[in-house]
Design a protein around this motif. Sequence first.
Motif, PDB file in Angstrom:
ATOM      1  N   LEU A  32       0.841  -1.196   0.000  1.00  0.00           N
ATOM      2  CA  LEU A  32       0.000   0.000   0.000  1.00  0.00           C
ATOM      3  C   LEU A  32       0.871   1.239   0.000  1.00  0.00           C
ATOM      4  N   LYS A  33       0.273   2.382  -0.263  1.00  0.00           N
ATOM      5  CA  LYS A  33       0.926   3.674  -0.103  1.00  0.00           C
ATOM      6  C   LYS A  33       0.148   4.473   0.934  1.00  0.00           C
ATOM      7  N   TYR A  34       0.845   5.356   1.616  1.00  0.00           N
ATOM      8  CA  TYR A  34       0.210   6.200   2.629  1.00  0.00           C
ATOM      9  C   TYR A  34      -0.119   7.551   2.015  1.00  0.00           C
ATOM     10  N   GLU A  35      -1.358   8.004   2.178  1.00  0.00           N
ATOM     11  CA  GLU A  35      -1.811   9.243   1.552  1.00  0.00           C
ATOM     12  C   GLU A  35      -1.822  10.431   2.511  1.00  0.00           C
ATOM     13  N   SER A  48      -1.898   1.334  -7.498  1.00  0.00           N
ATOM     14  CA  SER A  48      -2.604   1.611  -8.752  1.00  0.00           C
ATOM     15  C   SER A  48      -3.668   2.691  -8.601  1.00  0.00           C
ATOM     16  N   GLN A  49      -3.993   3.073  -7.360  1.00  0.00           N
ATOM     17  CA  GLN A  49      -5.024   4.080  -7.125  1.00  0.00           C
ATOM     18  C   GLN A  49      -4.431   5.480  -7.145  1.00  0.00           C
ATOM     19  N   ARG A  50      -5.098   6.387  -7.801  1.00  0.00           N
ATOM     20  CA  ARG A  50      -4.646   7.783  -7.784  1.00  0.00           C
ATOM     21  C   ARG A  50      -4.902   8.390  -6.407  1.00  0.00           C
ATOM     22  N   THR A  51      -6.038   8.063  -5.816  1.00  0.00           N
ATOM     23  CA  THR A  51      -6.386   8.559  -4.484  1.00  0.00           C
ATOM     24  C   THR A  51      -6.721   7.381  -3.594  1.00  0.00           C
ATOM     25  N   GLY A  52      -6.057   7.295  -2.445  1.00  0.00           N
ATOM     26  CA  GLY A  52      -6.295   6.186  -1.522  1.00  0.00           C
ATOM     27  C   GLY A  52      -7.724   6.167  -1.008  1.00  0.00           C
ATOM     28  N   SER A  53      -8.283   4.974  -0.905  1.00  0.00           N
ATOM     29  CA  SER A  53      -9.685   4.835  -0.505  1.00  0.00           C
ATOM     30  C   SER A  53      -9.851   4.201   0.873  1.00  0.00           C
ATOM     31  N   ILE A  54      -8.747   3.802   1.504  1.00  0.00           N
ATOM     32  CA  ILE A  54      -8.845   3.067   2.766  1.00  0.00           C
ATOM     33  C   ILE A  54      -8.643   4.039   3.928  1.00  0.00           C
ATOM     34  N   ALA A  55      -9.705   4.271   4.682  1.00  0.00           N
ATOM     35  CA  ALA A  55      -9.652   5.174   5.829  1.00  0.00           C
ATOM     36  C   ALA A  55      -9.382   4.369   7.097  1.00  0.00           C
ATOM     37  N   VAL A  56      -8.436   4.825   7.914  1.00  0.00           N
ATOM     38  CA  VAL A  56      -8.097   4.144   9.163  1.00  0.00           C
ATOM     39  C   VAL A  56      -8.246   5.141  10.303  1.00  0.00           C
ATOM     40  N   ASP A  57      -9.046   4.779  11.287  1.00  0.00           N
ATOM     41  CA  ASP A  57      -9.304   5.641  12.436  1.00  0.00           C
ATOM     42  C   ASP A  57      -8.548   5.087  13.636  1.00  0.00           C
ATOM     43  N   ARG A  59      -8.457   6.203  16.558  1.00  0.00           N
ATOM     44  CA  ARG A  59      -9.188   6.350  17.816  1.00  0.00           C
ATOM     45  C   ARG A  59     -10.065   5.144  18.093  1.00  0.00           C
ATOM     46  N   THR A  60     -10.739   4.659  17.066  1.00  0.00           N
ATOM     47  CA  THR A  60     -11.615   3.491  17.224  1.00  0.00           C
ATOM     48  C   THR A  60     -10.937   2.199  16.808  1.00  0.00           C
ATOM     49  N   ASN A  61      -9.726   2.303  16.213  1.00  0.00           N
ATOM     50  CA  ASN A  61      -8.934   1.143  15.804  1.00  0.00           C
ATOM     51  C   ASN A  61      -9.651   0.302  14.749  1.00  0.00           C
ATOM     52  N   VAL A  62     -10.285   0.976  13.770  1.00  0.00           N
ATOM     53  CA  VAL A  62     -10.980   0.272  12.687  1.00  0.00           C
ATOM     54  C   VAL A  62     -10.594   0.907  11.349  1.00  0.00           C
ATOM     55  N   TRP A  63     -10.884   0.188  10.259  1.00  0.00           N
ATOM     56  CA  TRP A  63     -10.602   0.660   8.908  1.00  0.00           C
ATOM     57  C   TRP A  63     -11.841   0.482   8.047  1.00  0.00           C
ATOM     58  N   TYR A  64     -11.880   1.231   6.928  1.00  0.00           N
ATOM     59  CA  TYR A  64     -12.977   1.073   5.982  1.00  0.00           C
ATOM     60  C   TYR A  64     -12.480   1.434   4.590  1.00  0.00           C
ATOM     61  N   ASP A  65     -12.673   0.522   3.642  1.00  0.00           N
ATOM     62  CA  ASP A  65     -12.291   0.749   2.252  1.00  0.00           C
ATOM     63  C   ASP A  65     -13.513   1.273   1.510  1.00  0.00           C
ATOM     64  N   HIS A  66     -13.513   2.564   1.189  1.00  0.00           N
ATOM     65  CA  HIS A  66     -14.678   3.191   0.559  1.00  0.00           C
ATOM     66  C   HIS A  66     -14.923   2.669  -0.850  1.00  0.00           C
ATOM     67  N   SER A  67     -13.876   2.265  -1.558  1.00  0.00           N
ATOM     68  CA  SER A  67     -14.077   1.779  -2.926  1.00  0.00           C
ATOM     69  C   SER A  67     -14.648   0.372  -2.950  1.00  0.00           C
ATOM     70  N   ALA A  68     -14.304  -0.443  -1.924  1.00  0.00           N
ATOM     71  CA  ALA A  68     -14.784  -1.832  -1.880  1.00  0.00           C
ATOM     72  C   ALA A  68     -16.027  -1.988  -1.015  1.00  0.00           C
ATOM     73  N   GLY A  69     -16.318  -0.966  -0.191  1.00  0.00           N
ATOM     74  CA  GLY A  69     -17.487  -1.036   0.671  1.00  0.00           C
ATOM     75  C   GLY A  69     -17.363  -2.045   1.788  1.00  0.00           C
ATOM     76  N   ARG A  70     -16.157  -2.179   2.350  1.00  0.00           N
ATOM     77  CA  ARG A  70     -15.969  -3.134   3.443  1.00  0.00           C
ATOM     78  C   ARG A  70     -14.932  -2.576   4.413  1.00  0.00           C
ATOM     79  N   GLY A  71     -14.911  -3.121   5.621  1.00  0.00           N
ATOM     80  CA  GLY A  71     -13.973  -2.673   6.627  1.00  0.00           C
ATOM     81  C   GLY A  71     -14.083  -3.516   7.865  1.00  0.00           C
TER      82      GLY A  71
END
Length: 346
Positions: A32-35, A48-57, A59-71
């Motif tokens: 992965l790359k860090y955005e 391969s992504q121009r803009t990263g879609s994986i959000a990592v919080d 504070r809550t220690n969770v992640w969510y991939d907006h492009s894949a709709g899962r986390g």
Amino acid sequence: MNYSDLKHEANRIKKDFSIIEYFQGLVSAGALKYEGMQGKEHFFGFLSQRTGSIAVDHRTNVWYDHSAGRGGDVLEAVQVFENKTFAQSIEQLSDLPTERTVVPKNKHKAAPKIKIESVKKVSHPALVNYIRTRGLEPDEISDFAKEVHWGNKGKKYFAVGFPNESGGWVLRSSIFKGNILGGGISIQVLGTPDRTKIFEGWFDFLSYLKLSGATDFKAVILNSSVNLKLSLIMDVLAEFEVVDLYLDNDATGEKYTNFFMKAAQLYHYCRSNAISTDWDLNKLKGSHDKFGKLISTLKISSRDVVGIWSFQTEVTDQRYRYKGFEDLNEVLKPHVVTGNQNQIRQ
């Protein structure tokens, strides 16, 4: 582990294991790359992504991939990004990060698609400006930094590149942070070394060179704190007794600094007392208290343990030199006004 043990360990991992560290490990491994941060979330993406879609919080220690709709939590991340089962993900994260090796899912298929197109002196205006935002000039780091252009899946990219020990490149720019063609540590040997200095990143190492003018040392650049494995620590200690640590002034830097210094105390205690330092690290897998298990395996009596943790070594925590700053490079950044520059010496 039986089901009850698995469930108990899973709950502990979800609570105690830093999901940011896990995703940083994927960056270090070249998956992965860090955005950077958007709001209060860290964003990561595939090369391969121009803009990263994986959000990592964090504070809550969770992640969510907006492009894949899962986390989910960190265990679900291991299952998704490394193609592990639930039980395998627990077994993997049961080790401290110092012992974990990240194997990205389908990494072997992605590597051939990346092609280095050119490696040259840094000259692109965007990269020159990026280096200057880090408080350095291109000519000051030209012995180490290159302008790397590469292609991946028909798209073109470029960044400031630094070599690592796996034959790949550590890549940095204002919009990109990641590795290609392999991750891991970097090593630089200056002059005739009499000590090792450990830096978290390349810009910390380069900042140290500018601030100190030091020569005659071996630099180990981690490129990610998760690369500070116990096996690496033992290699460093076997080569030089004098080790200076320049990690970040944050919770992660504190944890890894303490881990290194405790490992050094046990290692040099064993050497001074004719106890084997040929430790079988495979036997430590799954152990929450690696030093406790090592002490037991080495048959060191409980009455002698206090002597281990008071044993004096020549491993030093250098973070006091840039106290109040996130890392060593922060001292140099143009917006920072500081007198700390005079404190950075050999």
